[in-house]
Design a protein around this motif. Structure first.
Motif, PDB file in Angstrom:
ATOM      1  N   THR A   1       0.772  -1.065   0.179  1.00 15.06           N
ATOM      2  CA  THR A   1       0.121  -0.209   0.329  1.00 15.06           C
ATOM      3  C   THR A   1       0.501   1.140  -0.006  1.00 15.06           C
ATOM      4  OG1 THR A   1      -1.633  -1.063   1.568  1.00 15.06           O
ATOM      5  CG2 THR A   1      -1.633   1.020   1.716  1.00 15.06           C
TER       6      THR A   1
ATOM      7  N   HIS B   1       1.196   8.083  -0.814  1.00 15.68           N
ATOM      8  CA  HIS B   1       2.012   9.560  -1.843  1.00 15.68           C
ATOM      9  C   HIS B   1       1.475  10.599  -0.962  1.00 15.68           C
ATOM     10  CE1 HIS B   1       3.428   7.160  -5.548  1.00 15.68           C
ATOM     11  NE2 HIS B   1       1.935   6.455  -5.658  1.00 15.68           N
TER      12      HIS B   1
ATOM     13  N   ILE C   1      -3.949  -0.872  -2.258  1.00 19.11           N
ATOM     14  CA  ILE C   1      -4.609   0.530  -2.762  1.00 19.11           C
ATOM     15  C   ILE C   1      -2.736   1.176  -2.529  1.00 19.11           C
ATOM     16  CG2 ILE C   1      -5.793   2.148  -2.074  1.00 19.11           C
ATOM     17  CD1 ILE C   1      -7.620  -0.362  -2.705  1.00 19.11           C
ATOM     18  N   THR C   2      -2.864   2.373  -3.741  1.00 25.08           N
ATOM     19  CA  THR C   2      -2.705   3.219  -3.879  1.00 25.08           C
ATOM     20  C   THR C   2      -3.354   4.581  -3.942  1.00 25.08           C
ATOM     21  OG1 THR C   2      -0.655   2.354  -5.670  1.00 25.08           O
ATOM     22  CG2 THR C   2      -0.764   4.322  -6.227  1.00 25.08           C
ATOM     23  N   ILE C   3      -2.598   6.030  -2.782  1.00 29.44           N
ATOM     24  CA  ILE C   3      -3.612   6.674  -3.327  1.00 29.44           C
ATOM     25  C   ILE C   3      -2.756   7.885  -3.214  1.00 29.44           C
ATOM     26  CG2 ILE C   3      -4.748   8.434  -1.008  1.00 29.44           C
ATOM     27  CD1 ILE C   3      -5.659   5.990   0.707  1.00 29.44           C
ATOM     28  N   GLY C   4      -3.084   8.876  -4.555  1.00 35.70           N
ATOM     29  CA  GLY C   4      -2.526   9.564  -5.112  1.00 35.70           C
ATOM     30  C   GLY C   4      -2.233  10.617  -4.388  1.00 35.70           C
TER      31      GLY C   4
ATOM     32  N   ARG D   1     -11.006   1.072  -3.849  1.00 32.96           N
ATOM     33  CA  ARG D   1     -10.108   0.831  -5.068  1.00 32.96           C
ATOM     34  C   ARG D   1      -8.921   2.093  -5.653  1.00 32.96           C
ATOM     35  NH1 ARG D   1     -14.288   1.643  -9.781  1.00 32.96           N
ATOM     36  NH2 ARG D   1     -12.669   1.419 -10.692  1.00 32.96           N
ATOM     37  N   ASP D   2      -8.041   2.123  -5.931  1.00 33.80           N
ATOM     38  CA  ASP D   2      -7.118   3.090  -5.818  1.00 33.80           C
ATOM     39  C   ASP D   2      -7.606   4.498  -6.056  1.00 33.80           C
ATOM     40  OD1 ASP D   2      -4.909   1.281  -6.483  1.00 33.80           O
ATOM     41  OD2 ASP D   2      -4.366   1.619  -8.226  1.00 33.80           O
ATOM     42  N   VAL D   3      -7.264   5.376  -4.951  1.00 31.69           N
ATOM     43  CA  VAL D   3      -8.092   6.939  -4.886  1.00 31.69           C
ATOM     44  C   VAL D   3      -6.400   7.942  -5.915  1.00 31.69           C
ATOM     45  CG1 VAL D   3      -8.416   9.038  -4.065  1.00 31.69           C
ATOM     46  CG2 VAL D   3      -8.644   6.414  -2.706  1.00 31.69           C
ATOM     47  N   PRO D   4      -7.230   8.046  -7.369  1.00 26.85           N
ATOM     48  CA  PRO D   4      -6.829   9.233  -8.134  1.00 26.85           C
ATOM     49  C   PRO D   4      -5.712  10.551  -7.289  1.00 26.85           C
ATOM     50  CG  PRO D   4      -8.464   8.989  -8.977  1.00 26.85           C
ATOM     51  CD  PRO D   4      -8.479   8.550  -7.186  1.00 26.85           C
TER      52      PRO D   4
ATOM     53  N   ASP E   1      -0.893   7.011 -15.226  1.00 32.53           N
ATOM     54  CA  ASP E   1      -0.168   7.122 -14.036  1.00 32.53           C
ATOM     55  C   ASP E   1       0.403   8.909 -13.216  1.00 32.53           C
ATOM     56  OD1 ASP E   1       2.406   6.431 -11.593  1.00 32.53           O
ATOM     57  OD2 ASP E   1       0.491   5.847 -11.184  1.00 32.53           O
TER      58      ASP E   1
END
Length: 278
Positions: free
Chosen positions: A74, A77, A92-95, A108-111, A265
C-alpha cells in the motif's frame, strides 16, 4: 519492531501507534495519530497525515497462522491525508494530495488530488485552488494547457440551432469523435493526460464536471452548455466526474486512438512533464 524512516525530521508518530516488523517506510514530516497500525508493506511518503484509528490492511485473503504470505503493498503518495477511522484495503495506491474522508472504506486506488467519502469510497470532488465555476458561467480558463471554445447558437420560437464549423471553431484538425453517456454519477472518466493529442470536450446534454491539472495549477469547470467546449491541450491531466443522469459528453480528438499516447499514472505524468516543457 522495525520501521524504515527516511528522515526523522518532524515526523510525528503517536506513542500509542503499533507497528509490524519490517517493510514499513515513512517519509519526512509524516503525522500518524493514535490507534493506527502500520503493517508490513505500507509506504507513507513525505507530508502524509493519518488520522486517529485509521485502519490499513495488507492481506486480501487472511487466514489464521498460515505462513509464509505475500503481503500487498500500500502506497500513500506525498501530501495525502487520511481521515479518522478510515479503512484502506490491501494493495491500494492513494495519489498525492488526495483526501480520504473520516470513516471512508477505500476499496480502489484513489487518484491524485481526489476527495473521497463513504462506503465504498467514491470521488466527491477534487482539491482545487478555487471552486468550480457555477453552472452557466464558463469563464476563460486561467491556467496554461486549457482553453475555451464558443460555437454559434441561434435561438427563436422554433428552438435552438447550434453550428460548429470544425475548421473555424475547433483549434486543431479533428480526426476522431466519440461520445460518453450513461455514466453513473459517482464514476470518473478520463483521469489521464495525452502526449500529443488535443481534445475538445462539449457537453451536449446534462452536466459534467471537468478537473484539469498542468502539474502546477488546477482548475475545475461545470460543462452544461452545448455551445461551449473545453480545449484540453497535450500534457494536461484531466478527469471528468459528477455526470448528471442524462449527460452526453462529445469529445473531439486531434489524433486516432493510440494507447501509447496516454499517460494514465499521475506520478509518471509529473516525471515526464519537466522533460516535455524543456
Amino acid at each position: 519492531m522495525s520501521v524504515t524512516v527516511r528522515s526523522s525530521a518532524k515526523t510525528a508518530i503517536s506513542a500509542t501507534t503499533r507497528f509490524l516488523k519490517k517493510n514499513v517506510r515513512l517519509g519526512n514530516r509524516v503525522t500518524v495519530k493514535c490507534g493506527v497500525y502500520l503493517w508490513e508493506g505500507i509506504t507513507l511518503e513525505d507530508d502524509v497525515f493519518v488520522g486517529p484509528c485509521a485502519a490499513f490492511t495488507n492481506d486480501a485473503f487472511p487466514r489464521s497462522r498460515q505462513y509464509p504470505r505475500a503481503f500487498a503493498k500500500t502506497v500513500v503518495h506525498q501530501g495525502a491525508s487520511i481521515g479518522a477511522n478510515a479503512t484502506i484495503l490491501p494493495g491500494i495506491t492513494i495519489g498525492r494530495q488526495a483526501m480520504i474522508g473520516a470513516g471512508a472504506v477505500v476499496t480502489r486506488d484513489v487518484p491524485a488530488n481526489a476527495i473521497v467519502k463513504g462506503n465504498p469510497a467514491r470521488i466527491t470532488g477534487y482539491v482545487q485552488d478555487r471552486k468550480a465555476a457555477p453552472p452557466l458561467t464558463l469563464p476563460t480558463p486561467k491556467m496554461a494547457g486549457v482553453g475555451m471554445v464558443k460555437f454559434i447558437r441561434a435561438s427563436d420560437l422554433r428552438g435552438d440551432l447550434l453550428v460548429a464549423e470544425l475548421e473555424r471553431h475547433v483549434p486543431f484538425p479533428v480526426r476522431r469523435l466519440f461520445y460518453v453517456m450513461n455514466v453513473p454519477s459517482h464514476h470518473v472518466r478520463g483521469e489521464h493526460a495525452h502526449r500529443v493529442c488535443h481534445q475538445l470536450l462539449v457537453c451536449l446534454q446534462g452536466t459534467v464536471t471537468v478537473a484539469a491539472d498542468n502539474g502546477t495549477e488546477r482548475e475545475e469547470w461545470v460543462l452544461d452548455r452545448p455551445d461551449f467546449g473545453l480545449h484540453i491541450h497535450p500534457m494536461t491531466w484531466a478527469a471528468q466526474y459528477k455526470y448528471s443522469q442524462n449527460a452526453v459528453l462529445a469529445v473531439f480528438a486531434s489524433h486516432s486512438y493510440d494507447p501509447n499516447d496516454y499517460i494514465r499514472d499521475y506520478e509518471e505524468y509529473l516525471k515526464v512533464l519537466p522533460a516535455v516543457k524543456k
